[in-house]
Design a protein around this motif. Structure first.
Motif, PDB file in Angstrom:
ATOM      1  N   THR A  12     -41.011  51.612   4.550  1.00  0.00           N
ATOM      2  CA  THR A  12     -40.661  50.503   3.662  1.00  0.00           C
ATOM      3  C   THR A  12     -41.893  49.902   3.008  1.00  0.00           C
ATOM      4  N   VAL A  13     -42.976  49.778   3.765  1.00  0.00           N
ATOM      5  CA  VAL A  13     -44.224  49.265   3.180  1.00  0.00           C
ATOM      6  C   VAL A  13     -44.678  50.180   2.045  1.00  0.00           C
ATOM      7  N   GLY A  14     -44.697  51.485   2.311  1.00  0.00           N
ATOM      8  CA  GLY A  14     -45.106  52.431   1.280  1.00  0.00           C
ATOM      9  C   GLY A  14     -44.169  52.435   0.093  1.00  0.00           C
ATOM     10  N   GLY A  15     -42.862  52.378   0.362  1.00  0.00           N
ATOM     11  CA  GLY A  15     -41.895  52.372  -0.719  1.00  0.00           C
ATOM     12  C   GLY A  15     -41.971  51.129  -1.582  1.00  0.00           C
ATOM     13  N   THR A  16     -42.225  49.977  -0.965  1.00  0.00           N
ATOM     14  CA  THR A  16     -42.325  48.734  -1.718  1.00  0.00           C
ATOM     15  C   THR A  16     -43.570  48.736  -2.596  1.00  0.00           C
ATOM     16  N   ALA A  17     -44.687  49.208  -2.050  1.00  0.00           N
ATOM     17  CA  ALA A  17     -45.915  49.307  -2.849  1.00  0.00           C
ATOM     18  C   ALA A  17     -45.721  50.289  -3.995  1.00  0.00           C
ATOM     19  N   THR A  45     -49.874  41.462   0.517  1.00  0.00           N
ATOM     20  CA  THR A  45     -51.177  41.677  -0.113  1.00  0.00           C
ATOM     21  C   THR A  45     -51.289  43.086  -0.672  1.00  0.00           C
ATOM     22  N   ALA A  46     -50.845  44.072   0.120  1.00  0.00           N
ATOM     23  CA  ALA A  46     -50.916  45.462  -0.333  1.00  0.00           C
ATOM     24  C   ALA A  46     -50.017  45.709  -1.545  1.00  0.00           C
ATOM     25  N   VAL A  47     -48.804  45.155  -1.508  1.00  0.00           N
ATOM     26  CA  VAL A  47     -47.854  45.370  -2.601  1.00  0.00           C
ATOM     27  C   VAL A  47     -48.359  44.727  -3.887  1.00  0.00           C
ATOM     28  N   LEU A  48     -48.766  43.462  -3.806  1.00  0.00           N
ATOM     29  CA  LEU A  48     -49.261  42.781  -5.001  1.00  0.00           C
ATOM     30  C   LEU A  48     -50.561  43.407  -5.488  1.00  0.00           C
ATOM     31  N   GLY A  49     -51.417  43.795  -4.546  1.00  0.00           N
ATOM     32  CA  GLY A  49     -52.670  44.439  -4.935  1.00  0.00           C
ATOM     33  C   GLY A  49     -52.424  45.748  -5.651  1.00  0.00           C
ATOM     34  N   HIS A  87     -43.795  34.054  -1.317  1.00  0.00           N
ATOM     35  CA  HIS A  87     -42.366  34.341  -1.378  1.00  0.00           C
ATOM     36  C   HIS A  87     -42.024  35.600  -0.607  1.00  0.00           C
ATOM     37  N   LEU A  88     -42.805  36.662  -0.788  1.00  0.00           N
ATOM     38  CA  LEU A  88     -42.542  37.912  -0.072  1.00  0.00           C
ATOM     39  C   LEU A  88     -42.644  37.711   1.434  1.00  0.00           C
ATOM     40  N   VAL A  89     -43.622  36.939   1.866  1.00  0.00           N
ATOM     41  CA  VAL A  89     -43.797  36.692   3.302  1.00  0.00           C
ATOM     42  C   VAL A  89     -42.623  35.882   3.856  1.00  0.00           C
ATOM     43  N   LEU A  90     -42.255  34.822   3.164  1.00  0.00           N
ATOM     44  CA  LEU A  90     -41.227  33.919   3.680  1.00  0.00           C
ATOM     45  C   LEU A  90     -39.836  34.541   3.645  1.00  0.00           C
ATOM     46  N   VAL A  91     -39.531  35.314   2.611  1.00  0.00           N
ATOM     47  CA  VAL A  91     -38.205  35.930   2.567  1.00  0.00           C
ATOM     48  C   VAL A  91     -38.094  36.997   3.665  1.00  0.00           C
ATOM     49  N   GLY A  92     -39.227  37.631   3.990  1.00  0.00           N
ATOM     50  CA  GLY A  92     -39.219  38.564   5.111  1.00  0.00           C
ATOM     51  C   GLY A  92     -39.004  37.855   6.430  1.00  0.00           C
ATOM     52  N   THR A 133     -42.918  51.010  -5.474  1.00  0.00           N
ATOM     53  CA  THR A 133     -42.040  50.361  -6.444  1.00  0.00           C
ATOM     54  C   THR A 133     -42.815  49.408  -7.337  1.00  0.00           C
ATOM     55  N   ALA A 134     -43.738  48.647  -6.735  1.00  0.00           N
ATOM     56  CA  ALA A 134     -44.568  47.727  -7.518  1.00  0.00           C
ATOM     57  C   ALA A 134     -45.379  48.489  -8.560  1.00  0.00           C
ATOM     58  N   VAL A 135     -45.965  49.611  -8.146  1.00  0.00           N
ATOM     59  CA  VAL A 135     -46.750  50.435  -9.069  1.00  0.00           C
ATOM     60  C   VAL A 135     -45.863  50.948 -10.202  1.00  0.00           C
ATOM     61  N   ALA A 136     -44.683  51.453  -9.852  1.00  0.00           N
ATOM     62  CA  ALA A 136     -43.787  52.024 -10.855  1.00  0.00           C
ATOM     63  C   ALA A 136     -43.301  50.976 -11.849  1.00  0.00           C
TER      64      ALA A 136
END
Length: 247
Positions: free
Chosen positions: A25-30, A119-123, A152-157, A32-35
């Motif tokens: 999920t971490v890899g997929g979310t990152a 941090t990784a996703v936004l970065g 937001h990402l942290v809190l919704v998680g 998705t952000a790139v895409a």
């Protein structure tokens, strides 16, 4: 000798690191952000809406947050409900009989992992935008927006984590949290009387993604208060259930 809060945190971090669903999920979310960012920049170029430098990379990644929040929710639910399958909770309570320490340690570990994930996703998204030539805004506004999106990402998680602990299952946790954020909130957002207290709308305020249904008060503070309120209520229910049940 039984473990304490620190041991629970360490054990939970190991568990999260070794859960295939969390890593994927971490890899997929990152990814998705790139895409999303790359596609948006390319679309802006092809439609003549302006060159890449006219596109704000921070704004791009923040506008993608409503989609990206699915990742932290899944991670939170997986981490919160894993102990309720296969008797893992009994093992955890043998190692640390203090249920309060177990609950607090698991939440703390999730916060740490969620912060790293955000941090990784936004970065990844921002780096993609900058490589594509998107604008690099500087100053307090850009910092505030980036921090709000990460928050937001942290809190919704964390909300997903609390829901999973309360419901004691992965599927119920995913169904309730994803359904609340992606189905219930958008439907109810049309009613301005309740829009300001919905977690999804609060997340949009916190991440700097405003819309006509948003309440006209300082966005960062409003989003933070509303999301913390949801986490506080659901977390209290989760803690009460966990402390009163036998296992």
């Amino acid at each position: 000798m039984t473990g304490g809060f620190g041991d629970v945190v360490a054990a939970e971090l190991v568990k999260l690191r070794t859960l295939p669903g969390v890593v994927a999920t971490v890899g997929g979310t990152a990814g998705t952000a790139v895409a999303v960012v790359a596609t948006t920049v390319a679309t802006a170029q092809s439609t003549g809406e302006g060159g890449p430098a006219d596109v704000d990379a921070v704004a791009l990644i923040c506008r993608a947050v409503p989609i990206l929040q699915a990742g932290p929710i899944i991670i939170g639910v997986l981490g919160g409900a894993a102990e309720y399958a296969g008797g893992l909770l009994r093992t955890a309570l043998v190692a640390c009989p203090d249920r309060r320490a177990v609950l607090a340690g698991r939440a703390a570990a999730h916060l740490f992992v969620a912060a790293l994930t955000a941090t990784a996703v936004l970065g990844a998204g921002l780096t993609t935008g900058w490589i594509a030539g998107a604008g690099r805004p500087v100053g307090w506004a850009a910092v505030q927006t980036s921090v709000g999106a990460a928050g937001h990402l942290v809190l919704v998680g964390l909300l997903g984590h609390a829901v999973a602990v309360a419901l004691r299952g992965v599927l119920p946790g995913l169904a309730v949290t994803l359904g609340l954020v992606f189905v219930v909130c958008p439907v109810l957002a049309g009613f301005t009387g309740v829009a300001g207290v919905l977690p999804e709308r609060a997340g949009r305020l916190l991440a700097g993604v405003s819309d006509a249904a948003a309440v006209a008060v300082p966005e960062l503070v409003t989003g933070l208060i509303v999301l913390l309120g949801w986490i506080g209520v659901v977390g209290t229910v989760a803690a009460t259930v966990s402390l009163r049940r036998d296992v």
